[in-house]
Write a protein that holds these residues in place. Sequence first.
Motif, PDB file in Angstrom:
ATOM      1  N   GLU A 186      44.773  41.478  46.877  1.00  0.00           N
ATOM      2  CA  GLU A 186      43.886  40.397  46.439  1.00  0.00           C
ATOM      3  C   GLU A 186      42.622  40.322  47.304  1.00  0.00           C
ATOM      4  O   GLU A 186      42.277  39.267  47.852  1.00  0.00           O
ATOM      5  N   PRO A 187      41.896  41.434  47.424  1.00  0.00           N
ATOM      6  CA  PRO A 187      40.670  41.434  48.241  1.00  0.00           C
ATOM      7  C   PRO A 187      39.567  40.635  47.573  1.00  0.00           C
ATOM      8  O   PRO A 187      39.590  40.369  46.364  1.00  0.00           O
ATOM      9  N   GLU A 188      38.577  40.272  48.374  1.00  0.00           N
ATOM     10  CA  GLU A 188      37.393  39.589  47.861  1.00  0.00           C
ATOM     11  C   GLU A 188      36.258  40.569  47.580  1.00  0.00           C
ATOM     12  O   GLU A 188      35.370  40.282  46.778  1.00  0.00           O
ATOM     13  N   GLN A 206      35.136  46.000  35.018  1.00  0.00           N
ATOM     14  CA  GLN A 206      34.342  44.819  34.656  1.00  0.00           C
ATOM     15  C   GLN A 206      35.247  43.617  34.365  1.00  0.00           C
ATOM     16  O   GLN A 206      34.967  42.501  34.807  1.00  0.00           O
ATOM     17  N   GLY A 207      36.323  43.851  33.633  1.00  0.00           N
ATOM     18  CA  GLY A 207      37.242  42.765  33.323  1.00  0.00           C
ATOM     19  C   GLY A 207      37.927  42.218  34.555  1.00  0.00           C
ATOM     20  O   GLY A 207      38.066  40.993  34.721  1.00  0.00           O
ATOM     21  N   LEU A 208      38.344  43.112  35.457  1.00  0.00           N
ATOM     22  CA  LEU A 208      39.008  42.677  36.684  1.00  0.00           C
ATOM     23  C   LEU A 208      38.048  41.899  37.585  1.00  0.00           C
ATOM     24  O   LEU A 208      38.436  40.891  38.192  1.00  0.00           O
ATOM     25  N   GLN A 209      36.804  42.370  37.666  1.00  0.00           N
ATOM     26  CA  GLN A 209      35.839  41.647  38.492  1.00  0.00           C
ATOM     27  C   GLN A 209      35.614  40.238  37.960  1.00  0.00           C
ATOM     28  O   GLN A 209      35.593  39.268  38.727  1.00  0.00           O
ATOM     29  N   ARG A 210      35.502  40.135  36.659  1.00  0.00           N
ATOM     30  CA  ARG A 210      35.281  38.820  36.038  1.00  0.00           C
ATOM     31  C   ARG A 210      36.498  37.912  36.252  1.00  0.00           C
ATOM     32  O   ARG A 210      36.365  36.745  36.636  1.00  0.00           O
ATOM     33  N   ASP A 211      37.693  38.446  36.038  1.00  0.00           N
ATOM     34  CA  ASP A 211      38.904  37.633  36.120  1.00  0.00           C
ATOM     35  C   ASP A 211      39.263  37.256  37.557  1.00  0.00           C
ATOM     36  O   ASP A 211      39.791  36.167  37.808  1.00  0.00           O
ATOM     37  N   LEU A 212      38.995  38.163  38.504  1.00  0.00           N
ATOM     38  CA  LEU A 212      39.412  37.950  39.889  1.00  0.00           C
ATOM     39  C   LEU A 212      38.287  37.446  40.778  1.00  0.00           C
ATOM     40  O   LEU A 212      38.518  37.150  41.951  1.00  0.00           O
ATOM     41  N   GLY A 213      37.062  37.358  40.232  1.00  0.00           N
ATOM     42  CA  GLY A 213      35.936  36.873  41.030  1.00  0.00           C
ATOM     43  C   GLY A 213      35.541  37.808  42.150  1.00  0.00           C
ATOM     44  O   GLY A 213      35.122  37.371  43.222  1.00  0.00           O
ATOM     45  N   HIS A 270      28.651  39.202  42.775  1.00  0.00           N
ATOM     46  CA  HIS A 270      27.769  40.186  42.147  1.00  0.00           C
ATOM     47  C   HIS A 270      28.288  41.603  42.385  1.00  0.00           C
ATOM     48  O   HIS A 270      29.139  41.840  43.231  1.00  0.00           O
ATOM     49  N   THR A 271      27.714  42.536  41.634  1.00  0.00           N
ATOM     50  CA  THR A 271      27.930  43.960  41.888  1.00  0.00           C
ATOM     51  C   THR A 271      26.597  44.584  42.256  1.00  0.00           C
ATOM     52  O   THR A 271      25.636  44.512  41.477  1.00  0.00           O
ATOM     53  N   LEU A 272      26.520  45.155  43.440  1.00  0.00           N
ATOM     54  CA  LEU A 272      25.323  45.874  43.860  1.00  0.00           C
ATOM     55  C   LEU A 272      25.563  47.358  43.634  1.00  0.00           C
ATOM     56  O   LEU A 272      26.554  47.920  44.108  1.00  0.00           O
TER      57      LEU A 272
END
Length: 291
Positions: free
Chosen positions: A167-169, A193-200, A37-39
Motif C-alpha cells: 500500500e505505497p503512496e 491508470q485505474g489503480l492510481q485513481r482507486d488507490l490515490g 499526480h503522475t509526472l
Amino acid sequence: MAADPVVSVDAVSKVFATRAGPVHALRDVSFSVPRGHTLGLVGESGSGKSTIARLVLGLERPTTGAVRFESVDLSAAGRAARKRMRRRMQMVFQDPYSSLLPHLTVLSNVVEPLRLHGIGTVAQRRERATQMLVRVGIGAASAGFYPRQFSGGQQQRIAIARALVLEPEFLVCDEPTSSLDVSVQAQILGLLQGLQRDLGLTCLFVSHNLAVIERMATEVVVMCGGRVVESASTEELFAHPAHPYTRRLLAAVLPLEGDAPPLPADDWDPASLDDDEREVVRISPGHYLRA
C-alpha cells in the motif's frame, strides 16, 4: 507545478567513477511530483532517466543536491528511516520476469515484501497478497503457479501486485510496458491508470515513448544528456513543444488512427549540451525551457 509535492529533486547531479574517468550521469536536475499526480520522465537511452528513478527511491545517492520524500532528505536519513520510507515507495521494473523471483510461486512473490517488513501473520499476508493478485487480474486459482508459467503481460500484472501489496503512496514505473506487445501495453497502462485513481497513488512514470507519457502523465520532464531541457503540463508540452529535442521526440512518435501527423524533426545535435551551462527559464506559466 502544484503545491504539496510528495517527491522533490533539488539541483541534483550524479557522477559515476569509471576506469575511463568520471561520467556525469545527471547535471543540476530539479523537479517535483505533486501529490496524486503522475509526472512523466521522458528521454532517449542514456538521458539519465533510470538514474533519477534510483535516486528517487534512495537506491543511489546524489553527488550534489538533494532528493526529498515529503521534505525528508533521503541521503541524510538513517537506515531505519529509509526502510520506513521505502515501504511507502515502490517500483515496477521494465522486465517483469527478471524482477520476479523464479523459484517462488506467484503468491510467494507477492507475499515477500510483507514478510520483509514484518506485516501481519502468515495467514494475513497470504490473504492480502491473494486479494491484490485478483485486483490486478490474476485469479486466485493461479497463485500457486510459477512466474515462467505466465505471459509477459501477466508477469507484469504480478509485478504490479507485488509493488502495491505494501500500500505505497508513491510508485515509480520504469519503462513498465516497453517489453510488451502493443495490445498488452494498452491493457497494462489501463490497469495502472485505474489503480492510481482507486488507490490515490502519486507516480513517476519513466519512458522513452511520448505516446505513453501523453496517456499517463499530468506533467512532463524531458531529459537529454543528463539535463532537464524542457518541462510543462502534458497538454502544454504536446501543444507547444519549445525545445528542438522535444520536437525530435515528438517527430518519432507514430500517430494512431485519427491523430495529427508527427512534427518534423529539427536539425539539432544533442552533443551541443555537453558544455551547455544555460539555465532553465520560464517561457510561460508552468512551462520551462533550457534556453
